[in-house]
Design an enzyme around this catalytic site. Structure first.
Site, PDB file in Angstrom:
ATOM      1  N   ARG A  56       0.865  -1.182   0.000  1.00  0.00           N
ATOM      2  CA  ARG A  56       0.000   0.000   0.000  1.00  0.00           C
ATOM      3  C   ARG A  56       0.901   1.232   0.000  1.00  0.00           C
ATOM      4  NH1 ARG A  56      -3.340  -2.802  -1.657  1.00  0.00           N
ATOM      5  NH2 ARG A  56      -5.434  -3.246  -0.868  1.00  0.00           N
ATOM      6  N   GLU A  94      -4.390   7.341  -5.235  1.00  0.00           N
ATOM      7  CA  GLU A  94      -4.553   6.551  -6.468  1.00  0.00           C
ATOM      8  C   GLU A  94      -5.847   6.936  -7.172  1.00  0.00           C
ATOM      9  OE1 GLU A  94      -4.169   2.415  -5.419  1.00  0.00           O
ATOM     10  OE2 GLU A  94      -2.042   2.598  -5.041  1.00  0.00           O
ATOM     11  N   HIS A 104      -1.268   0.213  -9.653  1.00  0.00           N
ATOM     12  CA  HIS A 104      -1.933  -0.818  -8.823  1.00  0.00           C
ATOM     13  C   HIS A 104      -2.309  -2.023  -9.704  1.00  0.00           C
ATOM     14  CE1 HIS A 104      -3.934  -1.209  -4.690  1.00  0.00           C
ATOM     15  NE2 HIS A 104      -3.819  -2.413  -5.204  1.00  0.00           N
TER      16      HIS A 104
HETATM   17  P1  NAD Z   1      -0.657 -11.485   4.268  1.00  0.00           P
HETATM   18  O1  NAD Z   1      -1.686 -11.084   5.278  1.00  0.00           O
HETATM   19  O2  NAD Z   1      -0.570 -12.916   3.862  1.00  0.00           O
HETATM   20  O3  NAD Z   1       0.795 -11.056   4.779  1.00  0.00           O
HETATM   21  C1  NAD Z   1       1.079  -9.835   5.385  1.00  0.00           C
HETATM   22  C2  NAD Z   1       2.300 -10.042   6.283  1.00  0.00           C
HETATM   23  O4  NAD Z   1       2.694  -8.772   6.788  1.00  0.00           O
HETATM   24  C3  NAD Z   1       2.019 -10.954   7.481  1.00  0.00           C
HETATM   25  O5  NAD Z   1       2.956 -12.007   7.533  1.00  0.00           O
HETATM   26  C4  NAD Z   1       2.171 -10.021   8.680  1.00  0.00           C
HETATM   27  O6  NAD Z   1       2.686 -10.675   9.822  1.00  0.00           O
HETATM   28  C5  NAD Z   1       3.143  -8.985   8.130  1.00  0.00           C
HETATM   29  N1  NAD Z   1       3.148  -7.731   8.871  1.00  0.00           N
HETATM   30  C6  NAD Z   1       2.108  -7.088   9.441  1.00  0.00           C
HETATM   31  N2  NAD Z   1       2.543  -5.959  10.036  1.00  0.00           N
HETATM   32  C7  NAD Z   1       3.885  -5.905   9.848  1.00  0.00           C
HETATM   33  C8  NAD Z   1       4.887  -4.981  10.234  1.00  0.00           C
HETATM   34  N3  NAD Z   1       4.609  -3.899  10.979  1.00  0.00           N
HETATM   35  N4  NAD Z   1       6.164  -5.217   9.840  1.00  0.00           N
HETATM   36  C9  NAD Z   1       6.473  -6.321   9.102  1.00  0.00           C
HETATM   37  N5  NAD Z   1       5.550  -7.253   8.738  1.00  0.00           N
HETATM   38  C10 NAD Z   1       4.276  -7.039   9.092  1.00  0.00           C
HETATM   39  O7  NAD Z   1      -0.907 -10.554   3.015  1.00  0.00           O
HETATM   40  P2  NAD Z   1      -0.429 -10.790   1.498  1.00  0.00           P
HETATM   41  O8  NAD Z   1      -1.451 -11.563   0.766  1.00  0.00           O
HETATM   42  O9  NAD Z   1       0.969 -11.239   1.498  1.00  0.00           O
HETATM   43  O10 NAD Z   1      -0.526  -9.272   0.958  1.00  0.00           O
HETATM   44  C11 NAD Z   1       0.261  -8.241   1.550  1.00  0.00           C
HETATM   45  C12 NAD Z   1      -0.341  -6.879   1.197  1.00  0.00           C
HETATM   46  O11 NAD Z   1      -0.193  -6.675  -0.208  1.00  0.00           O
HETATM   47  C13 NAD Z   1      -1.864  -6.778   1.430  1.00  0.00           C
HETATM   48  O12 NAD Z   1      -2.167  -6.372   2.749  1.00  0.00           O
HETATM   49  C14 NAD Z   1      -2.319  -5.749   0.418  1.00  0.00           C
HETATM   50  O13 NAD Z   1      -2.342  -4.472   1.018  1.00  0.00           O
HETATM   51  C15 NAD Z   1      -1.213  -5.791  -0.647  1.00  0.00           C
HETATM   52  N6  NAD Z   1      -1.706  -6.279  -1.939  1.00  0.00           N
HETATM   53  C16 NAD Z   1      -1.507  -5.505  -3.041  1.00  0.00           C
HETATM   54  C17 NAD Z   1      -1.925  -5.937  -4.290  1.00  0.00           C
HETATM   55  C18 NAD Z   1      -1.659  -5.113  -5.518  1.00  0.00           C
HETATM   56  O14 NAD Z   1      -2.434  -5.190  -6.474  1.00  0.00           O
HETATM   57  N7  NAD Z   1      -0.585  -4.357  -5.572  1.00  0.00           N
HETATM   58  C19 NAD Z   1      -2.597  -7.164  -4.405  1.00  0.00           C
HETATM   59  C20 NAD Z   1      -2.756  -7.954  -3.274  1.00  0.00           C
HETATM   60  C21 NAD Z   1      -2.307  -7.498  -2.032  1.00  0.00           C
END
Ligand code: NAD
Length: 310
Positions: free
Chosen positions: A228, A257, A276
Site C-alpha cells: 500500500r 490513487e 496498482h
Molecule cells: P498477508 O496477510 O498474507 O501477509 C502480510 C504479512 O505482513 C504478514 O505475515 C504479517 O505478519 C506482516 N506484517 C504485518 N505488520 C507488519 C509490520 N509492521 N512489519 C512487518 N511485517 C508485518 O498478506 P499478502 O497476501 O501477502 O498481501 C500483503 C499486502 O499486499 C496486502 O495487505 C495488500 O495491502 C497488498 N496487496 C496488493 C496488491 C496489488 O495489487 N498491488 C494485491 C494484493 C495485495
C-alpha cells in the site's frame, strides 16, 4: 441474495455471479438504491460507516482482492456484518509483478525504452548499466502469502539469500522456508540489495519507510512496494532517488490513487511506476471474482466463509 457489485469485475466472474446470486451491477440504475443490498462485492469502492448505514439489510461485504483498508472493519463487525476477502487469488500475480519490477529496475528496462525512443548513437550506453540478481540478498518486509512466494521464487531463480523482517512470524517458520529472520528492520535494510514490501497498511506500517530508513539502504539497492502506498513516505523516496541514495525504486501502489501524471516520482530516471497492477491479470481477476461470489454463497447457506476478516 441481492448482491450489489460496485466495481467492474471479470466478465466470466460476473456470469458466474449471475448464475448464483441476484445481482445488481455497477451499470444498473438500481445500484444507487443502497437500501436493497443484502451482500456487496467491492474492489476499491469505499465501505464507510456512512455507506454501511444506508444498507440496513447488509449481511456480507465480500472484498474482491486482499487489502481491506477500503472497508470500515470495526463498524461492520459492530453491526454483525461478515467481511471476507480472496487471499489466495492474487498472490502469484503480485509476486510475479515484484519479480518483473526487480528485473526491470536492476536492468533499467523502462529507462532503456525511453532512451532508445529519443534516439541513440551507440549500443550499451554506460548510463544503462544495471546489475545481476544472482547470489544477491533479498530483504522481505512482511512474510505473508506474497512475501513468502517472492522469497521462494527469487531464491529458486537467482539463488538469492532471503532475509525477513516480520514481527508476527516465527524464527522457526523462516527457518523452515530457508529464510533468515531479522529482528531489526534497520539491519535488514543495511544488508539487502532488493527490498520488497508486502505488509498490510496499519498504523504500524504507515510511513514504515521514510528518510531515515532510506538512508540505511545500500547505495546500489532497489526498493519495491506492491503493498500500500502510505507504507512509504513518497516525498522522502523522491529525495533519496534524486540524490542517488539508492539505485532505484519501483512502486505499484501510491498514497493517492490513481497516480497523477504530474507525480514528482515520475520525473526520476531511477523510478518505475505501475498503476496498482499487482493483481491485474486475467488469472487473478477470475479467481478474485468467483472467490468473492463463493464467499457470499457460503454465507447465504449459513456455512462458514473460507476467509474471515470480521
Ligand atoms: P498477508 O496477510 O498474507 O501477509 C502480510 C504479512 O505482513 C504478514 O505475515 C504479517 O505478519 C506482516 N506484517 C504485518 N505488520 C507488519 C509490520 N509492521 N512489519 C512487518 N511485517 C508485518 O498478506 P499478502 O497476501 O501477502 O498481501 C500483503 C499486502 O499486499 C496486502 O495487505 C495488500 O495491502 C497488498 N496487496 C496488493 C496488491 C496489488 O495489487 N498491488 C494485491 C494484493 C495485495
Amino acid at each position: 441474495m441481492k448482491t450489489f457489485i460496485f466495481d467492474p469485475i471479470d466478465p466470466s466472474a460476473l456470469q458466474y455471479a449471475k448464475e448464483k446470486l441476484n445481482v445488481v451491477t455497477w451499470t444498473d440504475k438500481e445500484i444507487d438504491n443502497y437500501s436493497l443490498a443484502e451482500a456487496v462485492i467491492v474492489r476499491t469502492f469505499k465501505m464507510t460507516k456512512e455507506v454501511i448505514d444506508q444498507m440496513p439489510n447488509l449481511k456480507i461485504i465480500a472484498k474482491h482482492g486482499v487489502g481491506v483498508d477500503n472497508i470500515d472493519l470495526d463498524y461492520a463487525k459492530s453491526k454483525g456484518i461478515r467481511v471476507t476477502n480472496t487471499p489466495q487469488a492474487n498472490m502469484h500475480s503480485v509476486s510475479e509483478l515484484v519479480i518483473a519490477l526487480a528485473l526491470n529496475c536492476a536492468r533499467k528496462i523502462s529507462l532503456s525504452q525511453r532512451i532508445i525512443e529519443k534516439g541513440i548513437s551507440k549500443n550499451s550506453p554506460v548510463e544503462l548499466a544495471g546489475f545481476e540478481l544472482q547470489d544477491k540478498t533479498l530483504g522481505l518486509i512482511g512474510l505473508g502469502r506474497i512475501g513468502s512466494l517472492v522469497g521462494h521464487k527469487l531464491n529458486a531463480a537467482f539463488n538469492m539469500n532471503v532475509l525477513v523482517f516480520d514481527p508476527y512470524t516465527t524464527q522457526s517458520k523462516c527457518h523452515e522456508e530457508g529464510f533468515t529472520k531479522y529482528e531489526s528492520l534497520d539491519d535488514l535494510l543495511k544488508e539487502s540489495d532488493i527490498v520488497s514490501i508486502s505488509v498490510p497498511l496499519t498504523k504500524d506500517t504507515e510511513n514504515l519507510i521514510s528518510a531515515r530508513e532510506l538512508s540505511l539502504m545500500k547505495k546500489n539497492a532497489i526498493l519495491i512496494n506492491t503493498a500500500r502506498g502510505k507504507v512509504i513516505n513518497e516525498q522522502d523516496l523522491y529525495h533519496a532517488l534524486q540524490n542517488g541514495e539508492i539505485f532505484g525504486a519501483a512502486l505499484d501502489v501510491f498514497a493517492e490513487e490513481p497516480i497523477s501524471k504530474d507525480h514528482p516520482l515520475l520525473s526520476c530516471d531511477n523510478f518505475i511506476g505501475t498503476p496498482h497492477n499487482g493483481a491485474n491479470t486475467v488469472d487473478a481477476l477470475i479467481r478474485m471474482g468467483t472467490g468473492a461470489v463463493d464467499e457470499i454463497v457460503r454465507v447465504m447457506r449459513n456455512m462458514k466463509a473460507l476467509s474471515g476478516i470480521a
